[in-house]
Structures are given as structure tokens and as C-alpha cells.
Motif scaffolding. Structure first.
Motif, PDB file in Angstrom:
ATOM      1  N   SER A  26      71.131  70.122  -5.642  1.00  0.00           N
ATOM      2  CA  SER A  26      72.600  69.787  -6.366  1.00  0.00           C
ATOM      3  C   SER A  26      72.896  70.930  -7.331  1.00  0.00           C
ATOM      4  N   VAL A  27      72.164  71.390  -8.016  1.00  0.00           N
ATOM      5  CA  VAL A  27      72.602  72.841  -8.747  1.00  0.00           C
ATOM      6  C   VAL A  27      73.121  73.852  -7.862  1.00  0.00           C
ATOM      7  N   MET A  28      72.811  74.239  -6.702  1.00  0.00           N
ATOM      8  CA  MET A  28      73.359  75.142  -5.882  1.00  0.00           C
ATOM      9  C   MET A  28      74.516  74.577  -5.369  1.00  0.00           C
ATOM     10  N   ILE A  29      74.787  73.405  -4.981  1.00  0.00           N
ATOM     11  CA  ILE A  29      75.981  73.043  -4.588  1.00  0.00           C
ATOM     12  C   ILE A  29      76.894  72.981  -5.679  1.00  0.00           C
ATOM     13  N   PHE A  30      76.706  72.868  -6.935  1.00  0.00           N
ATOM     14  CA  PHE A  30      77.425  72.701  -7.901  1.00  0.00           C
ATOM     15  C   PHE A  30      78.118  74.082  -8.304  1.00  0.00           C
ATOM     16  N   LEU A  31      77.151  75.180  -8.248  1.00  0.00           N
ATOM     17  CA  LEU A  31      77.530  76.703  -8.365  1.00  0.00           C
ATOM     18  C   LEU A  31      78.405  77.027  -7.239  1.00  0.00           C
ATOM     19  N   ASP A  32      78.005  76.928  -6.095  1.00  0.00           N
ATOM     20  CA  ASP A  32      78.956  77.340  -4.858  1.00  0.00           C
ATOM     21  C   ASP A  32      80.325  76.472  -5.251  1.00  0.00           C
ATOM     22  N   PHE A  33      80.353  75.346  -5.558  1.00  0.00           N
ATOM     23  CA  PHE A  33      81.735  74.516  -5.673  1.00  0.00           C
ATOM     24  C   PHE A  33      82.597  75.245  -6.778  1.00  0.00           C
ATOM     25  N   SER A  34      81.908  75.781  -7.994  1.00  0.00           N
ATOM     26  CA  SER A  34      82.371  76.374  -8.996  1.00  0.00           C
ATOM     27  C   SER A  34      83.116  77.968  -8.617  1.00  0.00           C
ATOM     28  N   VAL A  35      82.161  78.620  -7.990  1.00  0.00           N
ATOM     29  CA  VAL A  35      82.915  79.832  -7.486  1.00  0.00           C
ATOM     30  C   VAL A  35      83.962  79.453  -6.545  1.00  0.00           C
ATOM     31  N   SER A  36      83.842  78.671  -5.508  1.00  0.00           N
ATOM     32  CA  SER A  36      85.031  78.502  -4.512  1.00  0.00           C
ATOM     33  C   SER A  36      86.174  77.789  -5.419  1.00  0.00           C
ATOM     34  N   LEU A  58      85.820  69.347  -3.233  1.00  0.00           N
ATOM     35  CA  LEU A  58      84.814  68.101  -3.327  1.00  0.00           C
ATOM     36  C   LEU A  58      84.561  67.511  -1.966  1.00  0.00           C
ATOM     37  N   PHE A  59      85.780  67.368  -1.101  1.00  0.00           N
ATOM     38  CA  PHE A  59      85.267  67.034   0.161  1.00  0.00           C
ATOM     39  C   PHE A  59      84.480  67.831   1.169  1.00  0.00           C
ATOM     40  N   ASP A  60      84.735  69.030   1.001  1.00  0.00           N
ATOM     41  CA  ASP A  60      84.061  70.166   1.966  1.00  0.00           C
ATOM     42  C   ASP A  60      82.778  70.567   1.326  1.00  0.00           C
ATOM     43  N   GLN A  61      82.469  70.400   0.058  1.00  0.00           N
ATOM     44  CA  GLN A  61      81.150  71.167  -0.538  1.00  0.00           C
ATOM     45  C   GLN A  61      79.890  70.329   0.113  1.00  0.00           C
ATOM     46  N   PRO A  62      79.907  69.004   0.183  1.00  0.00           N
ATOM     47  CA  PRO A  62      78.573  68.400   0.677  1.00  0.00           C
ATOM     48  C   PRO A  62      78.127  68.946   2.093  1.00  0.00           C
ATOM     49  N   HIS A  63      78.992  69.272   2.920  1.00  0.00           N
ATOM     50  CA  HIS A  63      78.859  69.756   4.293  1.00  0.00           C
ATOM     51  C   HIS A  63      78.409  71.286   3.991  1.00  0.00           C
ATOM     52  N   LYS A  64      79.166  72.012   3.192  1.00  0.00           N
ATOM     53  CA  LYS A  64      78.479  73.562   2.951  1.00  0.00           C
ATOM     54  C   LYS A  64      77.297  73.804   2.314  1.00  0.00           C
ATOM     55  N   GLY A  65      76.803  72.650   1.758  1.00  0.00           N
ATOM     56  CA  GLY A  65      75.440  72.552   0.931  1.00  0.00           C
ATOM     57  C   GLY A  65      74.404  72.643   2.048  1.00  0.00           C
ATOM     58  N   ILE A  66      74.739  72.135   3.251  1.00  0.00           N
ATOM     59  CA  ILE A  66      73.701  72.297   4.155  1.00  0.00           C
ATOM     60  C   ILE A  66      72.899  73.662   4.287  1.00  0.00           C
ATOM     61  N   GLN A  67      73.901  74.456   4.138  1.00  0.00           N
ATOM     62  CA  GLN A  67      73.204  76.111   4.016  1.00  0.00           C
ATOM     63  C   GLN A  67      72.067  76.588   3.142  1.00  0.00           C
ATOM     64  N   TYR A  68      72.061  75.649   2.050  1.00  0.00           N
ATOM     65  CA  TYR A  68      71.226  75.927   0.889  1.00  0.00           C
ATOM     66  C   TYR A  68      69.982  74.823   0.958  1.00  0.00           C
ATOM     67  N   ILE A  69      69.748  74.234   2.158  1.00  0.00           N
ATOM     68  CA  ILE A  69      68.872  73.024   2.136  1.00  0.00           C
ATOM     69  C   ILE A  69      67.400  73.910   2.079  1.00  0.00           C
ATOM     70  N   GLU A  70      67.275  74.712   3.018  1.00  0.00           N
ATOM     71  CA  GLU A  70      65.736  75.395   3.054  1.00  0.00           C
ATOM     72  C   GLU A  70      65.441  75.967   1.799  1.00  0.00           C
ATOM     73  N   SER A  71      66.249  76.756   1.054  1.00  0.00           N
ATOM     74  CA  SER A  71      66.149  77.367   0.190  1.00  0.00           C
ATOM     75  C   SER A  71      65.570  76.534  -1.140  1.00  0.00           C
TER      76      SER A  71
END
Length: 334
Positions: A26-36, A58-71
Motif C-alpha cells: 500500500s505504501v509503494m502504491i501511495f508513493l507511486d500515485f503521489s509521484v504520478s 485512482l482508477f489506474d493505480q491499483p493495476h500499476k501496483g502489480i509491478q510492486y508485488i514481488e518487492s
């Protein structure tokens, strides 16, 4: 009594790693969302206001967050083990007969099921939200930012922007003669692709051009497709290179939870090698470093196998196998 205590510790470790991994993601998604959002502020105008940018993000961020799952799953697991160790629980479990391998496996159960949950939500919800964000973006911005795709068919050079599996817009057709000189150039607003043909609508005599069915979507569009949509595309595209790209995306999604377990397996072995100095900050650094190295290894493997048209399944299994071998070697030395 002892068995009950050990089961309690195991459940506690699973639950803690689950929620800490969820928090990290969630933190990674929030940081990426803030930068975007900050990067999009310069594109704000009368038609594309801050509210529109915020909704699209907000619509796009959950799917973009898939790239951060492993880390995020890796960092969450290492933080959980580190906190467990600071409370003396790891030493207690080892003295009770739990091997380091079993402890790492238990700690990875929570992130494993969390990744499955996120991937299921992505297939059922997040991808749909990302597609809505793209449609909203297209209604506010010109299509000049889309990738133009080109293909040679007979004496025609055809360029277009794919909208869907059968729709295209911004079509440009340049015709050459036998001496390879341009004899005409025409631009059409939209057309339809069906059974290897490009149909240009809106003319008294419908214009039809031969067009390869294997004219693949751009990568940005393919990444926003669900597994069912990707499987459907396999029936349409016959080119081996196109099928390799589609299969690569399918295998990447299916094998992601197992990839997470493999990288946790290696990181856990490194942690137990220095269990007395395993602070939270050190574990975060190790997690980020291993995540970056693993992403690089995986991208290199997939790119190499795509280039030489080797089995793409092996390309995705090879990095996982390397992690398991390295982790097994490290556990034997503990």
C-alpha cells in the motif's frame, strides 16, 4: 502444550507477514500515485483539471501496483522476520526444533496468499478500472501520445493506432510503385480489422487492404488485458513472435506467487546467516536490493528467450530455479 504454543507462533508469523506485506504494498502504491499526480500537474488545463487527473490516477493505480508485488511481499516478510527476531521468537522456534527452512516457509505463506488475492482482484476489478482510466484519458487528451504502429502489405505502408482487437484509428496509408517511389498518401480517421483485412468505412466503395492478423497490440495495451483476454488473443494471432509475447505475459501472472516464494526462500537464507544483526533497516535494504537484482535477472532472461524464440516458459522458470539453487546452498551452510 508445546505443540499448541508452536502453532500459535506459526499463526502469528503468518498473520503478521500478511498484514505487513499488505502495508508495504500500500505504501509503494501511495508513493507511486503521489509521484504520478505531481508529474501530471503540468498537463492541467481547462478540459483536463486536477479532479480529472486525480480520478484517472485512482482508477489506474491499483493495476500499476502489480509491478510492486514481488518487492513488497519480500520486504514485508523480511520485516516480519526481523521483528520476530528482535522479540527473541526466532531463537525460541529454533530451540523448539523448527529449522530455518521451515520458519522461512511459514513466513512466506501469508505473502503467498496475499499475492494470490491481489492478482485475483486485478483480474476481476483492477484491470477494468485501469481501462476506464485510459478511456477517460483518451476523451481528454489527443491521441498524439499513442504509439503509431506500421506494417508493410504489398506495395502499401500502413500505419495505425490500435483501439481494440478489431478497431483502429488514425490510419495512414502510403502507396509505392514498383520503383519504390511514393505515388500517394492518404489519412483515414478509423477502420476495422477482420480476418487479415483492413476495412475503411464511410466510402461509397468500401476500401479493403490485406493486413496481417498478427499485428500485435503495443505492450502498454497488452499489460492491461486480463488472462482470459490474453488467452483469447492466442486464437487470433498466429505469428510465433506474437504468441511468445502473449504467453510471456500469461506465464508472468501465473508464476508470480511462486516467484515470490522463491525470492523469499533466498532472502530468508541470507537473513539466518546473520540473524543476530538482522535489524529492520538492514532487512529493507536487503529486500530492495534483492528485488532489483531479481527483476533485472528476470527481464534479461525473458528478453533473451524472446530474441532467440526459445521456450518462454523456461525463461520464466529459470530465474525461479536459480533462486531455489542459491537458497538451498545458503541453507546448507547455516
Amino acid at each position: 502444550m508445546i505443540s499448541s504454543i508452536l502453532n500459535t507462533y506459526s499463526k502469528h508469523l503468518i498473520i503478521r507477514s500478511f498484514f505487513i506485506s499488505a502495508l508495504v504494498w500500500s505504501v509503494m502504491i501511495f508513493l507511486d500515485f503521489s509521484v504520478s499526480i505531481i508529474m501530471e500537474l503540468e498537463n492541467i488545463n481547462e478540459s483536463n483539471n486536477f479532479y480529472s487527473v486525480l480520478i484517472m490516477g485512482l482508477f489506474d493505480q491499483p493495476h500499476k501496483g502489480i509491478q510492486y508485488i514481488e518487492s513488497s511481499m519480500l520486504i514485508g516478510t523480511l520485516i516480519s522476520l526481523s521483528i520476530f527476531n528482535q522479540h527473541g521468537n526466532l531463537i525460541f522456534l529454533q530451540s523448539a526444533g523448527f529449522s530455518p527452512l521451515k520458519i522461512v516457509f511459514i513466513s512466506g505463506i501469508g505473502p503467498f496468499f496475499l499475492s494470490l488475492l491481489i492478482l485475483c482482484l486485478d483480474e476481476s476489478l483492477f484491470i477494468d478500472l485501469a481501462q476506464k482510466s485510459k478511456k477517460l484519458d483518451e476523451s481528454l487528451k489527443s491521441q498524439l501520445s499513442e504509439t503509431m504502429q506500421w506494417e508493410i502489405s504489398d506495395n502499401n505502408l500502413i500505419g495505425l493506432r490500435r483501439i481494440s482487437d478489431s478497431e483502429a484509428r488514425g490510419i495512414q496509408i502510403i502507396k509505392f510503385n514498383d520503383q519504390q517511389k511514393i505515388i500517394s498518401s492518404n489519412i483515414y480517421e478509423e477502420g476495422r480489422i477482420d480476418d487479415g483485412k483492413l476495412f475503411l468505412e464511410g466510402f461509397a466503395n468500401q476500401k479493403v487492404f490485406d493486413f496481417p492478423v498478427s499485428f500485435l497490440f503495443p505492450d502498454s495495451t497488452l499489460e492491461n488485458l486480463s488472462l482470459s483476454s490474453l488467452n483469447g488473443l492466442k486464437e487470433t494471432y498466429q505469428s510465433s513472435s506474437d504468441l511468445q509475447k502473449i504467453n510471456s505475459l500469461i506465464f508472468a501472472k501465473i508464476l508470480m506467487p511462486f516467484s515470490i516464494m522463491a525470492i523469499i526462500f533466498l532472502a530468508g537464507s541470507l537473513m539466518f546467516a546473520s540473524v543476530r544483526s538482522s535489524g529492520v533497516g538492514k532487512m529493507i535494504i536487503i529486500g530492495i536490493s534483492l528485488g532489483l537484482i531479481y527483476d533485472l535477472l528476470k527481464d534479461l532472461s525473458v528478453a533473451s528467450f524472446l530474441t532467440y524464440q526459445w521456450s518462454i516458459l523456461i525463461a520464466h522458470l529459470l530465474p525461479i530455479f536459480i533462486l531455489l539453487v542459491l537458497g538451498s546452498y545458503r541453507f546448507q551452510r547455516i
